[in-house]
Scaffold this active site. Structure first.
Site, PDB file in Angstrom:
ATOM      1  CD  GLU A 291      -1.506  -2.386   1.623  1.00  0.00           C
ATOM      2  OE1 GLU A 291      -2.472  -3.567   0.657  1.00  0.00           O
ATOM      3  OE2 GLU A 291      -0.817  -2.455   1.803  1.00  0.00           O
TER       4      GLU A 291
ATOM      5  CG  HIS B 212      -9.880  -8.126   4.994  1.00  0.00           C
ATOM      6  ND1 HIS B 212      -9.316  -8.023   6.128  1.00  0.00           N
ATOM      7  CD2 HIS B 212      -9.694  -8.176   3.902  1.00  0.00           C
ATOM      8  CE1 HIS B 212      -8.773  -9.197   5.766  1.00  0.00           C
ATOM      9  NE2 HIS B 212      -8.564  -9.154   3.434  1.00  0.00           N
TER      10      HIS B 212
END
Length: 326
Positions: free
Chosen positions: A60, A129
């Site tokens: 990321e 998540h």
């Protein structure tokens, strides 16, 4: 007009914006040939080639670092963070670089970056998540945080975000991706940023929410009709910074307010909205502003999330408290 759900509307918006502006690029983990884990970019690489829509490593920090460099060179990057819970891996790029770009260069360099990312609970995901981290990002000046609730808004808000010259975090609630379909216009159109929507008018209590909690608020409002309580529901849409003109008009009408968020109670969007209402519209209030949120615990494992997440009954109880308890 086509009948689309939210994820289809997002795919359509991305396809149209890629056609319109050759400087737009989509990249992230599995967004290319696979079309993203939720198929939001399905088919786009085949149409626009792998020079415009491409996969990145599972990193990321690299994804958002690449976005900053591309933006500085005149591109309009549309990176995807596969799940927003992983944005902490790239928080420096987001809050210390993108958010400050216009300020530190005296406007000579902007960061027209739209970070798309799914978030939110109710679909039994693994750990990290489903977390709602929008409150963390919203604290940083220079970044907009946008959360659509339906397909029409999703397409229009995404187009507005991508055309903006400032960074936008565009959060897509997992539970809403394949929810109700609605008419979505063909071609490009904009839904204005920084503007809330009154999704249901009422006279007794204002409920302010965003994302999947708007749906729960509408369920609560519908059920409360039978009890003689008229609820006005406001969808924030842009949660940083909220539309206090629309909020103020509603507070002036009802005098009672419930603010709802899916995230934990501590800090977050709802705390800020409550504070602003108390400072701006205190003389219009007939009762203390009430909040509905998840508890201040780590997001639970899937077996427990249905009792952890706020729901329509929680909102109904809060509405009754501000309507009848004062």
């Amino acid at each position: 007009m086509a009948q689309l759900n939210m994820v289809e509307a997002i795919t359509n918006a991305l396809d149209e914006i890629l056609k319109e502006d050759e400087k737009t690029l989509i990249f992230g983990e599995d967004v290319g040939l696979n079309g993203g884990v939720f198929r939001a970019t399905n088919g786009l690489q085949q149409i626009h080639t792998d020079s415009r829509v491409f996969d990145t490593p599972l990193a990321e920090s690299a994804i958002l670092g690449l976005a900053i460099g591309l933006a500085a060179e005149g591109f309009r990057p549309i990176p995807e963070i596969q799940f927003f819970g992983f944005v902490t891996e790239a928080i420096d790029s987001l809050t210390n670089q993108m958010a400050r770009m216009r300020f530190r260069t005296e406007g000579n360099i902007t960061a027209p970056i739209t970070i798309r990312s799914p978030f939110g609970g109710g679909v039994a995901t693994p750990e990290i998540h489903s977390d709602s981290y929008e409150g963390i990002v919203a604290q940083m000046p220079g970044i907009r945080v946008v959360v659509p609730t339906n397909a029409y808004d999703a397409k229009g808000l995404l187009v507005s975000s991508i055309r903006s010259n400032d960074p936008v975090v565009f959060l897509e609630h997992l539970k809403l991706y394949r929810g109700a379909k609605m008419e979505v216009p063909e071609g490009l159109y904009e839904v204005p940023l920084d503007k809330a929507a009154v999704t249901k008018e009422g006279t007794d209590v204002t409920v302010i929410a965003y994302g999947a909690m708007v749906i729960e608020a509408l369920k609560a409002a519908e059920a409360l009709v039978d009890e003689g309580i008229s609820v006005e529901v406001i969808d924030l849409r842009t949660v940083s910074h909220p539309d206090y003109e629309t909020i103020g008009a509603s507070v002036g009408k009802t005098g009672r307010v419930v603010v709802v968020q899916e995230a934990q109670r501590q800090a977050g969007i709802s705390a800020n909205v409550v504070s602003e209402i108390n400072e701006r519209f205190f003389l219009d209030l007939l009762a203390p502003v009430t909040r509905v949120s998840a508890p201040d615990t780590t997001y639970p494992l899937p077996a427990a999330e249905t009792i952890w997440l706020p729901n329509a009954k929680d909102i109904m109880d809060a509405v009754k408290t501000v309507k009848e308890g004062y």
